[in-house]
Design a protein around this motif. Sequence first.
Motif, PDB file in Angstrom:
ATOM      1  N   SER A 243       1.109  -1.022   0.269  1.00  0.00           N
ATOM      2  CA  SER A 243       0.471   0.304  -0.044  1.00  0.00           C
ATOM      3  C   SER A 243       0.326   1.311   0.151  1.00  0.00           C
ATOM      4  N   MET A 244      -0.169   2.531   0.267  1.00  0.00           N
ATOM      5  CA  MET A 244       0.748   3.771  -0.058  1.00  0.00           C
ATOM      6  C   MET A 244       0.937   4.194   1.172  1.00  0.00           C
ATOM      7  N   GLN A 245       1.557   4.960   1.641  1.00  0.00           N
ATOM      8  CA  GLN A 245       1.919   5.770   3.341  1.00  0.00           C
ATOM      9  C   GLN A 245       2.378   7.180   2.963  1.00  0.00           C
ATOM     10  N   PRO A 268      -6.130   7.438  -0.768  1.00  0.00           N
ATOM     11  CA  PRO A 268      -4.723   7.481  -1.000  1.00  0.00           C
ATOM     12  C   PRO A 268      -4.598   7.003  -2.508  1.00  0.00           C
ATOM     13  N   PRO A 269      -2.609   7.351  -3.112  1.00  0.00           N
ATOM     14  CA  PRO A 269      -3.586   6.218  -4.451  1.00  0.00           C
ATOM     15  C   PRO A 269      -3.977   5.316  -4.681  1.00  0.00           C
ATOM     16  N   SER A 270      -4.252   4.549  -5.461  1.00  0.00           N
ATOM     17  CA  SER A 270      -4.470   3.241  -5.566  1.00  0.00           C
ATOM     18  C   SER A 270      -3.414   2.454  -6.606  1.00  0.00           C
ATOM     19  N   ASP A 271      -3.141   2.901  -7.359  1.00  0.00           N
ATOM     20  CA  ASP A 271      -1.936   2.251  -8.396  1.00  0.00           C
ATOM     21  C   ASP A 271      -0.924   3.241  -8.316  1.00  0.00           C
ATOM     22  N   LEU A 272       0.153   2.651  -8.853  1.00  0.00           N
ATOM     23  CA  LEU A 272       1.767   2.849  -8.675  1.00  0.00           C
ATOM     24  C   LEU A 272       1.485   4.160  -9.994  1.00  0.00           C
ATOM     25  N   ILE A 273       1.965   5.288 -10.171  1.00  0.00           N
ATOM     26  CA  ILE A 273       1.903   6.091 -11.362  1.00  0.00           C
ATOM     27  C   ILE A 273       2.956   5.192 -12.221  1.00  0.00           C
ATOM     28  N   ARG A 274       3.041   5.781 -13.532  1.00  0.00           N
ATOM     29  CA  ARG A 274       4.189   5.394 -14.166  1.00  0.00           C
ATOM     30  C   ARG A 274       4.574   5.815 -15.567  1.00  0.00           C
ATOM     31  N   ASP A 306       9.647  -0.298  -6.583  1.00  0.00           N
ATOM     32  CA  ASP A 306       8.608   1.379  -7.026  1.00  0.00           C
ATOM     33  C   ASP A 306       9.177   1.368  -5.140  1.00  0.00           C
ATOM     34  N   GLN A 307       9.585   2.729  -5.019  1.00  0.00           N
ATOM     35  CA  GLN A 307       9.481   3.601  -4.134  1.00  0.00           C
ATOM     36  C   GLN A 307       8.375   4.835  -3.079  1.00  0.00           C
ATOM     37  N   GLY A 308       7.615   4.917  -4.452  1.00  0.00           N
ATOM     38  CA  GLY A 308       6.016   5.445  -3.742  1.00  0.00           C
ATOM     39  C   GLY A 308       6.053   6.617  -5.156  1.00  0.00           C
ATOM     40  N   MET A 309       5.442   8.033  -4.443  1.00  0.00           N
ATOM     41  CA  MET A 309       4.699   8.926  -5.505  1.00  0.00           C
ATOM     42  C   MET A 309       4.888  10.285  -5.073  1.00  0.00           C
ATOM     43  N   LEU A 310       5.987  10.882  -5.871  1.00  0.00           N
ATOM     44  CA  LEU A 310       5.731  12.925  -5.457  1.00  0.00           C
ATOM     45  C   LEU A 310       4.862  13.223  -6.020  1.00  0.00           C
ATOM     46  N   LEU A 311       3.802  14.395  -5.319  1.00  0.00           N
ATOM     47  CA  LEU A 311       2.963  15.253  -6.016  1.00  0.00           C
ATOM     48  C   LEU A 311       3.036  16.802  -5.475  1.00  0.00           C
ATOM     49  N   LEU A 312       2.968  17.354  -6.765  1.00  0.00           N
ATOM     50  CA  LEU A 312       3.769  18.815  -6.905  1.00  0.00           C
ATOM     51  C   LEU A 312       2.119  19.232  -7.347  1.00  0.00           C
ATOM     52  N   GLY A 313       1.911  20.613  -6.990  1.00  0.00           N
ATOM     53  CA  GLY A 313       0.451  21.530  -6.734  1.00  0.00           C
ATOM     54  C   GLY A 313       1.582  22.352  -7.111  1.00  0.00           C
ATOM     55  N   ARG A 314       0.420  23.484  -8.058  1.00  0.00           N
ATOM     56  CA  ARG A 314       0.666  24.418  -7.858  1.00  0.00           C
ATOM     57  C   ARG A 314      -0.230  25.558  -8.479  1.00  0.00           C
ATOM     58  N   ALA A 315      -0.852  26.992  -7.389  1.00  0.00           N
ATOM     59  CA  ALA A 315      -2.293  27.216  -7.965  1.00  0.00           C
ATOM     60  C   ALA A 315      -2.028  27.943  -9.659  1.00  0.00           C
ATOM     61  N   GLY A 316      -3.431  27.836 -10.231  1.00  0.00           N
ATOM     62  CA  GLY A 316      -3.361  28.366 -11.463  1.00  0.00           C
ATOM     63  C   GLY A 316      -3.188  27.538 -12.654  1.00  0.00           C
ATOM     64  N   HIS A 317      -2.206  27.536 -13.947  1.00  0.00           N
ATOM     65  CA  HIS A 317      -1.966  26.636 -14.637  1.00  0.00           C
ATOM     66  C   HIS A 317      -0.906  26.078 -14.371  1.00  0.00           C
ATOM     67  N   LEU A 318       0.358  25.250 -14.681  1.00  0.00           N
ATOM     68  CA  LEU A 318       1.117  24.414 -13.554  1.00  0.00           C
ATOM     69  C   LEU A 318       2.342  25.310 -15.297  1.00  0.00           C
ATOM     70  N   GLN A 319       1.721  24.903 -16.457  1.00  0.00           N
ATOM     71  CA  GLN A 319       1.740  24.920 -16.809  1.00  0.00           C
ATOM     72  C   GLN A 319       3.393  24.632 -17.022  1.00  0.00           C
ATOM     73  N   MET A 320       3.992  23.437 -17.266  1.00  0.00           N
ATOM     74  CA  MET A 320       5.331  22.299 -17.171  1.00  0.00           C
ATOM     75  C   MET A 320       5.963  22.253 -18.577  1.00  0.00           C
ATOM     76  N   THR A 321       6.956  22.837 -19.272  1.00  0.00           N
ATOM     77  CA  THR A 321       7.774  22.546 -20.332  1.00  0.00           C
ATOM     78  C   THR A 321       8.544  21.441 -20.173  1.00  0.00           C
ATOM     79  N   ASP A 322       8.805  20.774 -21.098  1.00  0.00           N
ATOM     80  CA  ASP A 322       9.232  19.146 -21.078  1.00  0.00           C
ATOM     81  C   ASP A 322      11.029  19.420 -19.832  1.00  0.00           C
ATOM     82  N   THR A 323      11.650  21.070 -20.560  1.00  0.00           N
ATOM     83  CA  THR A 323      13.254  20.824 -19.912  1.00  0.00           C
ATOM     84  C   THR A 323      12.833  20.884 -17.728  1.00  0.00           C
ATOM     85  N   VAL A 324      11.409  21.524 -17.085  1.00  0.00           N
ATOM     86  CA  VAL A 324      10.508  21.480 -16.005  1.00  0.00           C
ATOM     87  C   VAL A 324      10.633  19.959 -15.853  1.00  0.00           C
ATOM     88  N   VAL A 325       9.497  19.085 -16.732  1.00  0.00           N
ATOM     89  CA  VAL A 325       8.694  18.089 -16.252  1.00  0.00           C
ATOM     90  C   VAL A 325      10.558  16.951 -16.278  1.00  0.00           C
TER      91      VAL A 325
END
Length: 608
Positions: A243-245, A268-274, A306-325
Amino acid sequence: MSRKGLPANQLAAAGARKFVRALLTERAAAPPATAGPGAAAINAELIHDAVLLTSELVTNAVMYAGTEIDVTCRLEHDQASPDGDGERRPAKLGLVMEVSDRHPARRVRGGVDARTGEPGYGLQLVSALAESWGVTYRKSVKTVWFRLESTEGEPGTVASTFRPEARAVEPPVRPAQPAAPRGRPHGYAAEWADRGGPSFLAETSELLAGQLDQDMVTALAAQLLVPRLADWCAIWLTTEGGSMQLSRVWHVDERRIAPLRADLELDPPSDLIRTAGTPWPWPECAGATSSGGSALAFPLVARDTDQGMLLLGRAGHLQMTDTVVRMVEDVARRVAQAVYTARQYTRQTTISLALQRRQLPATLASIPGVDTAIVYEPHGEGQTVGGDFYDVFPMGDRRWCFLLGDVQGKDPEAMSVTGLARHLVRLLAREGHGVESVLGRLNLAMAEESAEAVELGGEQASSRFLSLLYGELEVDPGVPGARCTVATAGHPPPLHMFVDGTVEAASEPQMLLGIDEGTEFQASSFALAPGETLLCVTDGVTERRCGNWQLDDNDGLIEVVRDGMGLGAKALAEHVRRAAHDFGTGPVEDDLSVLVLQAVTPVADRRP
């Protein structure tokens, strides 16, 4: 001018942010009569930049100086006044923030050109956002300062929106630019990643590389990512059950951390993000403008596990470019590897400690009429058991056996021999073997094991030798004292201290165990009268060095025992341990063990 002192720990940056935000917010929200000149120029962008830069500088001070920190805020104002035409000029404000530590010899890390790989991102931000900045070195203090300027009426002014009860700054909603909360320019994250990504990755690697606790890894990772890339961050870790903690939640506004954690734990996440950058539902408690916010999930994978999952949040539209990803993916890989390493270390440490605990007895047997005490200090950081071992155990109603031994070497192989020898002695004693027979049979077993090791590993295989002090105490009910039989094999002889202060060796030196399988051992027997003491030590005490001298040179240990005359068993054991430490100026370089057996004086015979 306002100043706040902070300790050099993980809470320092949060304390600095709270101090700066509250100070500027209260000044801006105060009525004009009490706010003071220049307060009208305080706006949301000024507060955000001040909080961000102060947080960065405090974090750098914690990481690289490690001393107490002082944060000073000074407002330099240009009071609004009529100009030549009689019109009121806008108020101007200069905000000077100073972060001081007590490590003036340590240079400031993380310069303007961080692309060279120098760790630290704080000064790059300072250079980009501040009107001016610098470093001041004094005799005992180093101060990094920056100056921000603001003018009344500029976009983002919040004086008109503040209320006296306000406690925090909420950025204005800009419908035309929903992707730039808290006064950030559009495309801020992408631009920063292009210019400062390598420095950030180097800093991330440096901070996470030495961490061996998974909770500390996630705590550092979250504070590295917020507010540099996101307004909030959550890190989930997998458990042994699959499970995920939720391990860590961090938000740019500390007041939202607890409700955000509660909100995330409900689903909590039910499935691992790939896939990196997978969209995630925006939690209601995360806080955002009316346009909402964006959350993206990144997998934490190390060595195909699999060690887990990282979740990032930001107000508004995240506008993640390929470089940031790509950069966040690199950070996620480093976090996953650090978590994996910490888990492996924890697993190995747990196994090691469990095995070590089996090498020694949980408690010492209680002997009627005899006080016992043990002092045991294994050499080596993080070890609970070394090459020394001890035991006191009963053999029927009237007999007790005691032993103190030392295995050659300090590696895990030596620790395995300690457990083998201790349990073998117990087995032989329970089969009825006396002191001499126990030593003889243990010597034979050690010699055979050494021969097998040489046969399997060749001449380069190291033999295992064992020094041992082993004895028996026989107590007669109603008769004070005890009858003692003791022998040593390559071990420092026990010392018998009489009530008149005389101290003498209680046995003769003999051959180490495991060298010659035909060696015969002789035991000594004597009465341990009430008030008399038998002191047993390992060579960690007798061979404690001070230059070319050893503690036991010229009967040094006998003098130490005499100095402890009149002490009880526990106090005498501690006295000998302290004497061993104080004899040399350097750290003890061997296991140190002290066993004291002291015949108790009957109550009726004790002097008032």
